[in-house]
Design a protein around this motif. Structure first.
Motif, PDB file in Angstrom:
ATOM      1  N   GLY A 114       0.816  -1.218   0.000  1.00  0.00           N
ATOM      2  CA  GLY A 114       0.000   0.000   0.000  1.00  0.00           C
ATOM      3  C   GLY A 114       0.844   1.259   0.000  1.00  0.00           C
ATOM      4  O   GLY A 114       0.567   2.219  -0.738  1.00  0.00           O
ATOM      5  N   ARG A 115       1.906   1.267   0.797  1.00  0.00           N
ATOM      6  CA  ARG A 115       2.780   2.454   0.866  1.00  0.00           C
ATOM      7  C   ARG A 115       3.563   2.637  -0.438  1.00  0.00           C
ATOM      8  O   ARG A 115       3.787   3.767  -0.881  1.00  0.00           O
ATOM      9  CB  ARG A 115       3.742   2.360   2.051  1.00  0.00           C
ATOM     10  CG  ARG A 115       3.098   2.446   3.410  1.00  0.00           C
ATOM     11  CD  ARG A 115       2.156   3.618   3.579  1.00  0.00           C
ATOM     12  NE  ARG A 115       2.820   4.864   3.279  1.00  0.00           N
ATOM     13  CZ  ARG A 115       2.218   6.046   3.167  1.00  0.00           C
ATOM     14  NH1 ARG A 115       0.922   6.146   3.329  1.00  0.00           N
ATOM     15  NH2 ARG A 115       2.895   7.127   2.888  1.00  0.00           N
ATOM     16  N   ILE A 116       3.987   1.555  -1.042  1.00  0.00           N
ATOM     17  CA  ILE A 116       4.718   1.665  -2.309  1.00  0.00           C
ATOM     18  C   ILE A 116       3.790   2.202  -3.394  1.00  0.00           C
ATOM     19  O   ILE A 116       4.158   3.118  -4.146  1.00  0.00           O
ATOM     20  CB  ILE A 116       5.343   0.311  -2.699  1.00  0.00           C
ATOM     21  CG1 ILE A 116       6.490  -0.028  -1.743  1.00  0.00           C
ATOM     22  CG2 ILE A 116       5.827   0.333  -4.146  1.00  0.00           C
ATOM     23  CD1 ILE A 116       7.023  -1.446  -1.868  1.00  0.00           C
ATOM     24  N   ILE A 117       2.585   1.667  -3.479  1.00  0.00           N
ATOM     25  CA  ILE A 117       1.625   2.165  -4.476  1.00  0.00           C
ATOM     26  C   ILE A 117       1.276   3.623  -4.196  1.00  0.00           C
ATOM     27  O   ILE A 117       1.166   4.431  -5.128  1.00  0.00           O
ATOM     28  CB  ILE A 117       0.362   1.271  -4.509  1.00  0.00           C
ATOM     29  CG1 ILE A 117       0.721  -0.107  -5.066  1.00  0.00           C
ATOM     30  CG2 ILE A 117      -0.745   1.928  -5.339  1.00  0.00           C
ATOM     31  CD1 ILE A 117      -0.386  -1.136  -4.936  1.00  0.00           C
ATOM     32  N   HIS A 118       1.132   3.976  -2.937  1.00  0.00           N
ATOM     33  CA  HIS A 118       0.836   5.362  -2.566  1.00  0.00           C
ATOM     34  C   HIS A 118       1.930   6.294  -3.088  1.00  0.00           C
ATOM     35  O   HIS A 118       1.645   7.340  -3.683  1.00  0.00           O
ATOM     36  CB  HIS A 118       0.715   5.475  -1.044  1.00  0.00           C
ATOM     37  CG  HIS A 118       0.371   6.827  -0.556  1.00  0.00           C
ATOM     38  ND1 HIS A 118       1.317   7.760  -0.224  1.00  0.00           N
ATOM     39  CD2 HIS A 118      -0.827   7.418  -0.357  1.00  0.00           C
ATOM     40  CE1 HIS A 118       0.720   8.861   0.171  1.00  0.00           C
ATOM     41  NE2 HIS A 118      -0.588   8.690   0.105  1.00  0.00           N
ATOM     42  N   LEU A 126      -0.849   9.596 -10.570  1.00  0.00           N
ATOM     43  CA  LEU A 126      -1.870   8.680 -11.065  1.00  0.00           C
ATOM     44  C   LEU A 126      -3.261   9.219 -10.736  1.00  0.00           C
ATOM     45  O   LEU A 126      -3.438   9.954  -9.771  1.00  0.00           O
ATOM     46  CB  LEU A 126      -1.685   7.293 -10.460  1.00  0.00           C
ATOM     47  CG  LEU A 126      -0.369   6.597 -10.772  1.00  0.00           C
ATOM     48  CD1 LEU A 126      -0.332   5.208 -10.137  1.00  0.00           C
ATOM     49  CD2 LEU A 126      -0.132   6.492 -12.273  1.00  0.00           C
ATOM     50  N   LYS A 127      -4.215   8.823 -11.534  1.00  0.00           N
ATOM     51  CA  LYS A 127      -5.589   9.311 -11.366  1.00  0.00           C
ATOM     52  C   LYS A 127      -6.156   8.914 -10.009  1.00  0.00           C
ATOM     53  O   LYS A 127      -5.880   7.827  -9.499  1.00  0.00           O
ATOM     54  CB  LYS A 127      -6.495   8.748 -12.462  1.00  0.00           C
ATOM     55  CG  LYS A 127      -6.248   9.339 -13.820  1.00  0.00           C
ATOM     56  CD  LYS A 127      -7.245   8.781 -14.819  1.00  0.00           C
ATOM     57  CE  LYS A 127      -7.007   9.398 -16.186  1.00  0.00           C
ATOM     58  NZ  LYS A 127      -7.976   8.912 -17.163  1.00  0.00           N
ATOM     59  N   ALA A 128      -6.974   9.819  -9.483  1.00  0.00           N
ATOM     60  CA  ALA A 128      -7.714   9.525  -8.258  1.00  0.00           C
ATOM     61  C   ALA A 128      -8.695   8.407  -8.581  1.00  0.00           C
ATOM     62  O   ALA A 128      -9.149   8.306  -9.718  1.00  0.00           O
ATOM     63  CB  ALA A 128      -8.440  10.769  -7.784  1.00  0.00           C
ATOM     64  N   PRO A 129      -8.980   7.569  -7.646  1.00  0.00           N
ATOM     65  CA  PRO A 129      -8.611   7.556  -6.228  1.00  0.00           C
ATOM     66  C   PRO A 129      -7.444   6.623  -5.910  1.00  0.00           C
ATOM     67  O   PRO A 129      -7.363   6.107  -4.797  1.00  0.00           O
ATOM     68  CB  PRO A 129      -9.891   7.067  -5.567  1.00  0.00           C
ATOM     69  CG  PRO A 129     -10.420   6.044  -6.528  1.00  0.00           C
ATOM     70  CD  PRO A 129     -10.057   6.578  -7.895  1.00  0.00           C
ATOM     71  N   ARG A 131      -4.266   6.923  -5.123  1.00  0.00           N
ATOM     72  CA  ARG A 131      -3.465   7.251  -3.948  1.00  0.00           C
ATOM     73  C   ARG A 131      -4.277   7.075  -2.661  1.00  0.00           C
ATOM     74  O   ARG A 131      -3.799   6.481  -1.692  1.00  0.00           O
ATOM     75  CB  ARG A 131      -2.915   8.672  -4.052  1.00  0.00           C
ATOM     76  CG  ARG A 131      -1.853   8.964  -3.025  1.00  0.00           C
ATOM     77  CD  ARG A 131      -1.285  10.357  -3.184  1.00  0.00           C
ATOM     78  NE  ARG A 131      -2.195  11.326  -2.605  1.00  0.00           N
ATOM     79  CZ  ARG A 131      -2.741  12.359  -3.252  1.00  0.00           C
ATOM     80  NH1 ARG A 131      -2.458  12.575  -4.507  1.00  0.00           N
ATOM     81  NH2 ARG A 131      -3.553  13.180  -2.644  1.00  0.00           N
ATOM     82  N   SER A 132      -5.504   7.563  -2.641  1.00  0.00           N
ATOM     83  CA  SER A 132      -6.297   7.468  -1.412  1.00  0.00           C
ATOM     84  C   SER A 132      -6.693   6.021  -1.112  1.00  0.00           C
ATOM     85  O   SER A 132      -6.757   5.623   0.053  1.00  0.00           O
ATOM     86  CB  SER A 132      -7.518   8.382  -1.462  1.00  0.00           C
ATOM     87  OG  SER A 132      -8.331   8.049  -2.553  1.00  0.00           O
ATOM     88  N   VAL A 133      -6.928   5.218  -2.155  1.00  0.00           N
ATOM     89  CA  VAL A 133      -7.227   3.795  -1.923  1.00  0.00           C
ATOM     90  C   VAL A 133      -5.987   3.104  -1.353  1.00  0.00           C
ATOM     91  O   VAL A 133      -6.081   2.327  -0.389  1.00  0.00           O
ATOM     92  CB  VAL A 133      -7.714   3.102  -3.215  1.00  0.00           C
ATOM     93  CG1 VAL A 133      -7.748   1.589  -3.055  1.00  0.00           C
ATOM     94  CG2 VAL A 133      -9.080   3.626  -3.617  1.00  0.00           C
TER      95      VAL A 133
END
Length: 157
Positions: A114-118, A126-129, A131-133
């Motif tokens: 999750g942190r790496i993708i964030h 990258l398009k929302a959402p 980062r928030s996901v």
């Protein structure tokens, strides 16, 4: 090189925690290094002593590419500090509770991915959402570990 104590090596949960934590710390270092590399490539230094060491005071200057990179990297780095540091505490304490190694590994893996993708979502815009996901998914194992720590320590309160 000092070998880990045999007792530590027996704690597979702690070894798994150590593995994923180290990946996250290395990721934070990479993020911190990015701006420095852009500074070197653009020859735009924030300090006169760095400029002097790299060609002269004319390189003690701001560069729009460096500033853009600095702003883009600052947010994910700050966000990492706000999230990875609590994970390091929670994961270390959680490792001492003798959880299932498989369940613990899943907790650590989900947080790490999750942190790496964030971070990737931040840097590549990258398009929302996305980062928030990624942020939300990474928080789930932290809440789970925190709850398990609280439940284990309530009798001692």
């Amino acid at each position: 090189r000092a070998a880990p104590s045999p007792k530590t090596m027996e704690n597979t949960v702690f070894m798994s925690f150590t593995f994923y934590s180290t990946i996250l710390i290395l990721k934070m270092y990479v993020i911190a290094i990015i701006t420095g590399q852009v500074r070197l490539r653009k020859k735009a230094f924030a300090n006169p002593e760095d400029a002097l060491r790299n060609g002269g005071l004319q390189y003690y200057r701001e560069d729009p590419d460096v500033e853009r990179c600095r702003r883009r990297v600052r947010r994910p780095h700050r966000n990492d500090m706000e999230n990875i540091f609590p994970f390091l505490f929670l994961g270390a304490i959680y490792s001492l509770l003798d959880p299932s190694p498989v369940v613990a590994r899943i907790h650590f893996f989900i947080f790490c991915v999750g942190r790496i993708i964030h971070t990737i979502a931040y840097l590549l815009r990258l398009k929302a959402p996305t980062r928030s996901v990624a942020y939300s998914v990474a928080q789930l194992p932290c809440f789970s570990m925190a709850l398990q720590i609280l439940l284990a320590t309530i009798p001692y309160w």
